[in-house]
Design an enzyme around this catalytic site. Structure first.
Site, short mmCIF file in Angstrom:
data_model
loop_
_atom_site.label_atom_id
_atom_site.label_comp_id
_atom_site.label_asym_id
_atom_site.label_seq_id
_atom_site.Cartn_x
_atom_site.Cartn_y
_atom_site.Cartn_z
N HIS A 116 -3.73 7.19 1.69
CA HIS A 116 -4.06 5.53 0.75
C HIS A 116 -6.01 4.60 1.07
O HIS A 116 -5.82 5.46 2.45
CB HIS A 116 -3.11 4.66 1.10
CG HIS A 116 -3.46 3.36 1.12
ND1 HIS A 116 -3.80 2.45 0.11
CD2 HIS A 116 -3.09 2.31 1.96
CE1 HIS A 116 -3.96 1.53 -0.10
NE2 HIS A 116 -3.75 1.20 1.22
N ASN A 122 -10.04 -1.13 -1.60
CA ASN A 122 -8.62 -0.24 -1.24
C ASN A 122 -8.11 -1.06 -2.35
O ASN A 122 -8.16 -2.50 -2.76
CB ASN A 122 -8.46 -1.05 -0.09
CG ASN A 122 -7.02 -1.35 0.52
OD1 ASN A 122 -6.04 -0.83 -0.10
ND2 ASN A 122 -5.91 -1.43 1.37
N CYS A 134 0.86 -1.43 -0.38
CA CYS A 134 0.39 -0.12 0.46
C CYS A 134 0.29 1.54 -0.43
O CYS A 134 0.55 2.85 -0.37
CB CYS A 134 -0.66 0.07 1.16
SG CYS A 134 -2.35 -1.50 1.36
O1 UT7 Z 1 -4.14 -1.29 3.11
C1 UT7 Z 1 -3.43 -1.66 3.88
C2 UT7 Z 1 -3.27 -0.96 5.25
N1 UT7 Z 1 -4.55 -1.81 5.94
C3 UT7 Z 1 -5.56 -1.97 6.36
O2 UT7 Z 1 -5.07 -0.47 7.80
C4 UT7 Z 1 -6.92 -2.40 7.11
C5 UT7 Z 1 -6.83 -2.31 8.87
N2 UT7 Z 1 -7.95 -3.30 9.57
C6 UT7 Z 1 -9.52 -2.92 8.88
O3 UT7 Z 1 -10.35 -1.91 8.46
C7 UT7 Z 1 -10.40 -3.98 9.74
O4 UT7 Z 1 -10.19 -4.35 10.63
C8 UT7 Z 1 -11.72 -4.58 9.39
C9 UT7 Z 1 -12.31 -3.63 7.74
C10 UT7 Z 1 -10.55 -5.65 7.70
C11 UT7 Z 1 -12.09 -5.81 9.57
O5 UT7 Z 1 -12.89 -4.80 11.09
P1 UT7 Z 1 -13.48 -5.05 12.08
O6 UT7 Z 1 -14.31 -4.03 12.61
O7 UT7 Z 1 -11.69 -4.73 12.71
O8 UT7 Z 1 -13.67 -6.64 11.71
P2 UT7 Z 1 -13.33 -7.91 12.68
O9 UT7 Z 1 -11.90 -8.35 11.95
O10 UT7 Z 1 -12.88 -7.89 14.03
O11 UT7 Z 1 -13.99 -8.91 12.55
C12 UT7 Z 1 -15.30 -9.06 13.48
C13 UT7 Z 1 -16.67 -10.13 13.77
C14 UT7 Z 1 -15.75 -11.03 13.40
O12 UT7 Z 1 -16.54 -12.61 13.55
P3 UT7 Z 1 -16.69 -12.64 14.94
O13 UT7 Z 1 -15.70 -13.57 15.31
O14 UT7 Z 1 -16.87 -11.30 16.09
O15 UT7 Z 1 -18.10 -13.85 15.58
C15 UT7 Z 1 -15.29 -11.92 11.52
O16 UT7 Z 1 -15.82 -13.08 11.45
O17 UT7 Z 1 -17.31 -9.80 12.26
C16 UT7 Z 1 -16.47 -11.15 11.22
N3 UT7 Z 1 -16.21 -10.75 9.93
C17 UT7 Z 1 -17.43 -10.30 8.80
N4 UT7 Z 1 -18.65 -10.41 8.99
C18 UT7 Z 1 -19.28 -10.25 7.25
C19 UT7 Z 1 -14.97 -10.44 8.97
N5 UT7 Z 1 -15.96 -10.06 7.91
C20 UT7 Z 1 -16.57 -10.30 7.39
C21 UT7 Z 1 -17.28 -9.45 6.85
N6 UT7 Z 1 -18.55 -10.11 6.28
N7 UT7 Z 1 -16.38 -9.68 5.30
#
Ligand code: UT7
Length: 336
Positions: A263, A293, A115
């Site tokens: 970004h 992204n 990125c």
């Molecule tokens: O570009 C390079 C740099 N990248 C970044 O800076 C990205 C940084 N991170 C993020 O943007 C976020 O962490 C994400 C968007 C990737 C994820 O969001 P989050 O709020 O951190 O969600 P999480 O990974 O903690 O997941 C929460 C829940 C989980 O379920 P449980 O364990 O709480 O039951 C996941 O399994 O959401 C679930 N989950 C989804 N549910 C529906 C993860 N992905 C999905 C999905 N649809 N696509």
């Protein structure tokens, strides 16, 4: 010493729009979850029948940037190509651009850095121009993610985020020292390399002969992995630091920013930075809602769109900032 300026911008995105609703038919996800956590409404993924590649999309963006810069393509002295999704393991796509644009035998440098690849690429090109070695450099960021994503529920934490596309700029010699790229600042922290990673194919993971023997359909190492919350926390901190570092290096403050182009990792990250720097909506350019992204392509696509929309004017202080896998991060401070 000279300065470099961005003399032309261009971008290309595939026409095929994939909505959150489309994704919910492939995996267990929803429009509500994706929009709430990331701000993304849709992204572009190449049509499976399309012949778009990382290199060819980069060429399309480059042609627009060259035309807008007003230079003859034969005046390009060097190519820098940033991507994490090259068409081939080697050689990188830089040489493909040299061939497709028929740019004599100019040098082509491929930059990884995910990125942050475009910011790293701009920094490298800026140094070449400052020293007087080159006058015009084509810098491209291009990504084709859609062929490499896990489109089952297993991959939903990553797959819903990434999109395809390309952006390019021409960096040209600027004799007026008060204009152009004022400074660039680059960082990395390899201890977190595996928090956002695509392990395979890589010579550090497996013998190619074993891969061919096993051919295991459940091998996740061929799909990107991200520890989302960990990356998020580091992103907000590093974005803020590296923007401040750039401003302070030039005796500037947050009040001097006319436009911040971060970004496009997550709309929530951009909004956090916006609040932290006390900027209004018009001072932060976001298009992640429509493209997801696009890693190394995200800043040049946003820059090109912002320019097209009249959001950048002569004399504006424009700040570019990136954070991503590596971890790597960086900023570019530009007096337009
Ligand atoms: O570009 C390079 C740099 N990248 C970044 O800076 C990205 C940084 N991170 C993020 O943007 C976020 O962490 C994400 C968007 C990737 C994820 O969001 P989050 O709020 O951190 O969600 P999480 O990974 O903690 O997941 C929460 C829940 C989980 O379920 P449980 O364990 O709480 O039951 C996941 O399994 O959401 C679930 N989950 C989804 N549910 C529906 C993860 N992905 C999905 C999905 N649809 N696509």
């Amino acid at each position: 010493m000279y300065r470099s300026k961005i003399s032309g911008v261009g971008h290309y995105v595939p026409s095929n729009v994939v909505t959150n609703e489309d994704l919910s038919k492939m995996m267990d996800t929803s429009d509500e979850w994706i929009q709430e956590r990331t701000g993304i409404k849709e992204r572009r993924w190449i049509d499976p029948g399309s012949d778009d590649t990382t290199a060819s999309m980069g060429v399309k963006a480059a042609k627009i940037a060259i035309e807008r810069s007003g230079i003859d393509k034969n005046d390009i002295d060097f190519i820098v190509f940033a991507t994490l999704s090259p068409d081939m393991y080697f050689p990188g796509p830089g040489v493909q651009v040299q061939k497709d644009l028929e740019l004599k035998t100019v040098g082509a440098l491929d930059v990884r850095n995910q990125c942050s690849g475009f910011v790293y690429g701009i920094s490298v090109a800026d140094q070449f121009i400052r020293t007087g070695m080159y006058k015009n450099i084509l810098v491209i960021g291009s990504e084709l993610h859609s062929k490499g994503l896990d489109k089952t529920t297993r991959g939903r934490g990553v797959t819903v985020i990434f999109g395809d596309g390309a952006g390019a700029v021409i960096l040209s010699r600027e004799e007026d020292e008060s204009r152009g790229i004022l400074s660039t600042h680059l960082h990395s922290e390899g201890e977190h390399a595996e928090e956002l990673v695509l392990k395979a194919p890589g010579m550090g993971t497996r013998w190619v002969s074993d891969i061919l023997k096993d051919n295991d359909p459940n091998d996740e190492s061929y799909y990107p992995y991200m520890n989302g919350q960990f990356v998020f926390k580091h992103a907000v901190q590093r974005f803020s630091e590296v923007i401040m570092e750039g401003l302070e290096a030039n005796g500037l403050s947050k009040n001097d920013i006319d436009l911040l182009i971060p970004h496009q990792a997550n709309l929530r990250i951009s909004q956090f930075i916006q609040r932290k720097f006390g900027l209004v909506d018009d001072q932060v350019y976001n298009n992640i809602m429509y493209y997801g992204n696009t890693t190394a392509a995200s800043i040049p696509i946003a820059l090109s769109e912002a320019w097209e929309n009249g959001a950048i004017n002569n004399g504006d202080l424009v700040v570019l900032a990136a954070f991503g896998s590596g971890f790597t991060w960086g900023s570019v401070i530009v007096k337009w």
